[in-house]
Design a protein around this motif. Structure first.
Motif, PDB file in Angstrom:
ATOM      1  N   HIS A   1     -43.052 -12.764 -62.870  1.00  0.00           N
ATOM      2  CA  HIS A   1     -43.321 -11.785 -62.299  1.00  0.00           C
ATOM      3  C   HIS A   1     -43.673 -11.915 -60.918  1.00  0.00           C
ATOM      4  O   HIS A   1     -44.449 -12.744 -60.456  1.00  0.00           O
ATOM      5  CB  HIS A   1     -44.821 -11.184 -62.961  1.00  0.00           C
ATOM      6  CG  HIS A   1     -45.118  -9.836 -62.585  1.00  0.00           C
ATOM      7  ND1 HIS A   1     -45.077  -9.243 -61.662  1.00  0.00           N
ATOM      8  CD2 HIS A   1     -44.938  -8.811 -63.467  1.00  0.00           C
ATOM      9  CE1 HIS A   1     -45.531  -7.779 -61.639  1.00  0.00           C
ATOM     10  NE2 HIS A   1     -45.321  -7.557 -62.795  1.00  0.00           N
ATOM     11  N   PRO A   2     -42.953 -11.032 -59.894  1.00  0.00           N
ATOM     12  CA  PRO A   2     -42.876 -11.358 -58.423  1.00  0.00           C
ATOM     13  C   PRO A   2     -44.177 -10.905 -57.917  1.00  0.00           C
ATOM     14  O   PRO A   2     -44.468 -11.466 -56.576  1.00  0.00           O
ATOM     15  CB  PRO A   2     -41.832 -10.534 -57.778  1.00  0.00           C
ATOM     16  CG  PRO A   2     -41.492  -9.223 -58.936  1.00  0.00           C
ATOM     17  CD  PRO A   2     -42.063 -10.134 -60.424  1.00  0.00           C
ATOM     18  N   LEU A   3     -44.844 -10.157 -58.484  1.00  0.00           N
ATOM     19  CA  LEU A   3     -46.229  -9.736 -57.894  1.00  0.00           C
ATOM     20  C   LEU A   3     -47.149 -10.792 -57.495  1.00  0.00           C
ATOM     21  O   LEU A   3     -47.640 -10.748 -56.146  1.00  0.00           O
ATOM     22  CB  LEU A   3     -47.140  -8.680 -58.785  1.00  0.00           C
ATOM     23  CG  LEU A   3     -48.279  -8.070 -58.206  1.00  0.00           C
ATOM     24  CD1 LEU A   3     -47.721  -7.250 -56.931  1.00  0.00           C
ATOM     25  CD2 LEU A   3     -48.856  -7.184 -59.168  1.00  0.00           C
ATOM     26  N   ALA A   4     -47.546 -11.660 -58.058  1.00  0.00           N
ATOM     27  CA  ALA A   4     -48.094 -13.059 -57.660  1.00  0.00           C
ATOM     28  C   ALA A   4     -47.920 -13.558 -56.472  1.00  0.00           C
ATOM     29  O   ALA A   4     -48.606 -13.757 -55.353  1.00  0.00           O
ATOM     30  CB  ALA A   4     -48.422 -13.725 -58.815  1.00  0.00           C
ATOM     31  N   VAL A   5     -46.729 -14.041 -56.334  1.00  0.00           N
ATOM     32  CA  VAL A   5     -45.850 -14.419 -55.136  1.00  0.00           C
ATOM     33  C   VAL A   5     -45.972 -13.686 -53.841  1.00  0.00           C
ATOM     34  O   VAL A   5     -46.548 -14.083 -52.738  1.00  0.00           O
ATOM     35  CB  VAL A   5     -44.544 -14.841 -55.413  1.00  0.00           C
ATOM     36  CG1 VAL A   5     -43.896 -15.440 -54.156  1.00  0.00           C
ATOM     37  CG2 VAL A   5     -44.427 -15.866 -56.569  1.00  0.00           C
ATOM     38  N   THR A   6     -46.004 -12.367 -54.162  1.00  0.00           N
ATOM     39  CA  THR A   6     -45.811 -11.275 -53.123  1.00  0.00           C
ATOM     40  C   THR A   6     -47.261 -11.127 -52.719  1.00  0.00           C
ATOM     41  O   THR A   6     -47.481 -10.988 -51.240  1.00  0.00           O
ATOM     42  CB  THR A   6     -45.289  -9.950 -53.560  1.00  0.00           C
ATOM     43  OG1 THR A   6     -43.948 -10.270 -54.125  1.00  0.00           O
ATOM     44  CG2 THR A   6     -45.091  -8.994 -52.317  1.00  0.00           C
ATOM     45  N   LEU A   7     -48.323 -10.989 -53.454  1.00  0.00           N
ATOM     46  CA  LEU A   7     -49.637 -10.995 -53.078  1.00  0.00           C
ATOM     47  C   LEU A   7     -50.083 -12.022 -52.218  1.00  0.00           C
ATOM     48  O   LEU A   7     -50.770 -11.982 -51.236  1.00  0.00           O
ATOM     49  CB  LEU A   7     -50.660 -10.649 -54.210  1.00  0.00           C
ATOM     50  CG  LEU A   7     -50.598  -9.285 -54.863  1.00  0.00           C
ATOM     51  CD1 LEU A   7     -51.402  -9.274 -56.072  1.00  0.00           C
ATOM     52  CD2 LEU A   7     -51.327  -8.328 -53.738  1.00  0.00           C
ATOM     53  N   ALA A   8     -49.660 -13.457 -52.725  1.00  0.00           N
ATOM     54  CA  ALA A   8     -50.128 -14.425 -52.119  1.00  0.00           C
ATOM     55  C   ALA A   8     -49.634 -14.453 -50.720  1.00  0.00           C
ATOM     56  O   ALA A   8     -50.163 -15.066 -49.740  1.00  0.00           O
ATOM     57  CB  ALA A   8     -49.775 -15.893 -52.788  1.00  0.00           C
ATOM     58  N   ALA A   9     -48.254 -14.068 -50.565  1.00  0.00           N
ATOM     59  CA  ALA A   9     -47.695 -14.038 -49.279  1.00  0.00           C
ATOM     60  C   ALA A   9     -48.476 -12.785 -48.324  1.00  0.00           C
ATOM     61  O   ALA A   9     -48.453 -12.897 -47.147  1.00  0.00           O
ATOM     62  CB  ALA A   9     -46.226 -13.898 -49.093  1.00  0.00           C
ATOM     63  N   SER A  10     -49.071 -11.880 -48.757  1.00  0.00           N
ATOM     64  CA  SER A  10     -49.358 -10.708 -48.060  1.00  0.00           C
ATOM     65  C   SER A  10     -50.704 -11.115 -47.333  1.00  0.00           C
ATOM     66  O   SER A  10     -51.181 -10.323 -46.298  1.00  0.00           O
ATOM     67  CB  SER A  10     -50.005  -9.764 -49.057  1.00  0.00           C
ATOM     68  OG  SER A  10     -50.989  -9.824 -49.783  1.00  0.00           O
ATOM     69  N   GLY A  11     -51.430 -12.159 -47.547  1.00  0.00           N
ATOM     70  CA  GLY A  11     -52.561 -12.593 -47.009  1.00  0.00           C
ATOM     71  C   GLY A  11     -54.024 -11.916 -47.260  1.00  0.00           C
ATOM     72  O   GLY A  11     -55.158 -12.043 -47.052  1.00  0.00           O
ATOM     73  N   ILE A  12     -53.555 -11.117 -48.234  1.00  0.00           N
ATOM     74  CA  ILE A  12     -54.784 -10.438 -49.155  1.00  0.00           C
ATOM     75  C   ILE A  12     -55.504 -11.402 -50.199  1.00  0.00           C
ATOM     76  O   ILE A  12     -54.836 -12.133 -50.950  1.00  0.00           O
ATOM     77  CB  ILE A  12     -54.384  -9.175 -50.090  1.00  0.00           C
ATOM     78  CG1 ILE A  12     -53.740  -8.002 -48.989  1.00  0.00           C
ATOM     79  CG2 ILE A  12     -55.557  -8.596 -50.700  1.00  0.00           C
ATOM     80  CD1 ILE A  12     -53.210  -7.047 -49.923  1.00  0.00           C
TER      81      ILE A  12
END
Length: 323
Positions: free
Chosen positions: A130-141
């Motif tokens: 699932h791409p969401l975890a990677v995307t969130l980690a990169a978002s800085g949140i």
């Protein structure tokens, strides 16, 4: 300069609970028009203004705004007891600190989170790939996963001892003398679901029981029924079933009843969750209790405080009449 009022003070001024004030702020439909007006009037009287910093949760701030993102479609989010219990307890834990909560599914979640200045995310139900975890980690949140993060990502989490829960279920069935066991597993791409089945099967293997059939579901009632029917075809004389969720276990119980198999006389049945439904089916369901509300409270505390350690909470077998 005087301290700015908090959401908890707004709630007291309006004569409502902090959780209700939080729901008003997030636009929840679970609030009446009159209550919404009370809270907005209190905000005006006190001069309350929501303030958010763009770089995460700070223990010195009096106003934060968090989100819970569930990696399931909306019908599952609102229909599964686990999510209802977890999110309700998480919201209440945040409300004690005057922190509002937004709940959303994973679809298109990241742009709104960034745009709204969300200070932290509770990520629930993420699966491998699932791409969401990677995307969130990169978002800085700041992110706190419920369960081990997918794909081995180095994200902080709070988890349950799923493997030990599976072990307890297996040992109980072994001690009761069952010989032909089967498993209704959760999604194999979900780390917690894998751990439950691994704990169960490893314990059986150590006892000399191999080639145990496994049918996979997605924690839903429909998938549990389908899995139970498949197992009866694969192992007609099975005498025990471990289901990785109570919802699937209840579905399995109904299929067994329709097939003329008595529980527990012919087939012992063990679930996982200790959801409220486990106490009300006939026979009441033996299950592995996971402390869902405690899980939510710990996750809220760690997310608010920015702590990085990864606690694992114990599970407990609750013996009732189905096994």
């Amino acid at each position: 300069m005087p301290d700015q009022p908090t959401l908890a003070q707004v709630a007291a001024e309006a004569g409502v609970s902090p959780a209700t004030a939080s729901r008003v702020l997030t636009g929840s439909v679970r609030v009446t028009t009159s209550t919404r007006r009370q809270v907005h009037d209190a905000m005006s009287r006190l001069g309350y203004v929501r303030r958010r910093a763009p770089h995460g949760v700070s223990s010195r701030r009096t106003d934060r705004f968090l989100a819970a993102v569930v990696c399931e479609p909306a019908p599952r989010l609102f229909g599964e007891p686990f999510y209802a219990r977890l999110l309700s307890a998480f919201e209440e834990a945040l409300a004690e600190h005057g922190v509002p909560l937004m709940v959303m599914t994973a679809a298109h979640a990241v742009p709104p989170l960034v745009a709204k200045g969300i200070d932290g995310v509770l990520l629930v139900g993420a699966r491998d790939g699932h791409p969401l975890a990677v995307t969130l980690a990169a978002s800085g949140i700041p992110v706190r996963c419920v369960g081990r993060p997918p794909d081995g990502l180095a994200l902080p989490y709070v988890d349950l001892d799923n493997r030990d829960g599976g072990r307890q279920a297996a040992e109980h069935l072994l001690l009761s003398g069952r010989k032909a066991m089967a498993v209704i597993a959760g999604p194999p791409a979900m780390p917690g679901a894998r751990a439950r089945v691994e704990g169960f099967l490893t314990t059986l293997t150590s006892a000399g029981m191999t080639n145990v059939p496994v049918a996979y579901g997605d924690f839903s009632h429909l998938s549990g029924a389908q899995a139970m029917r498949w197992l009866l075809r694969r192992l007609p004389h099975l005498d025990a079933v471990f289901a990785a969720s109570d919802v699937m276990a209840v579905a399995a119980l109904q299929v067994l009843h329709r097939a003329g198999r008595r529980v527990p006389h012919d087939v012992a049945l063990v679930g996982f969750d200790d959801a409220p439904v486990a106490r009300h089916v006939n026979p009441p369901l033996t299950t592995v209790r996971q402390p869902v509300e405690e899980l939510a409270v710990v996750a809220a505390r760690l997310l608010l405080n920015g702590q990085r350690h990864n606690p694992v909470l114990p599970t407990e077998l609750v013996v009732r009449e189905s096994a």
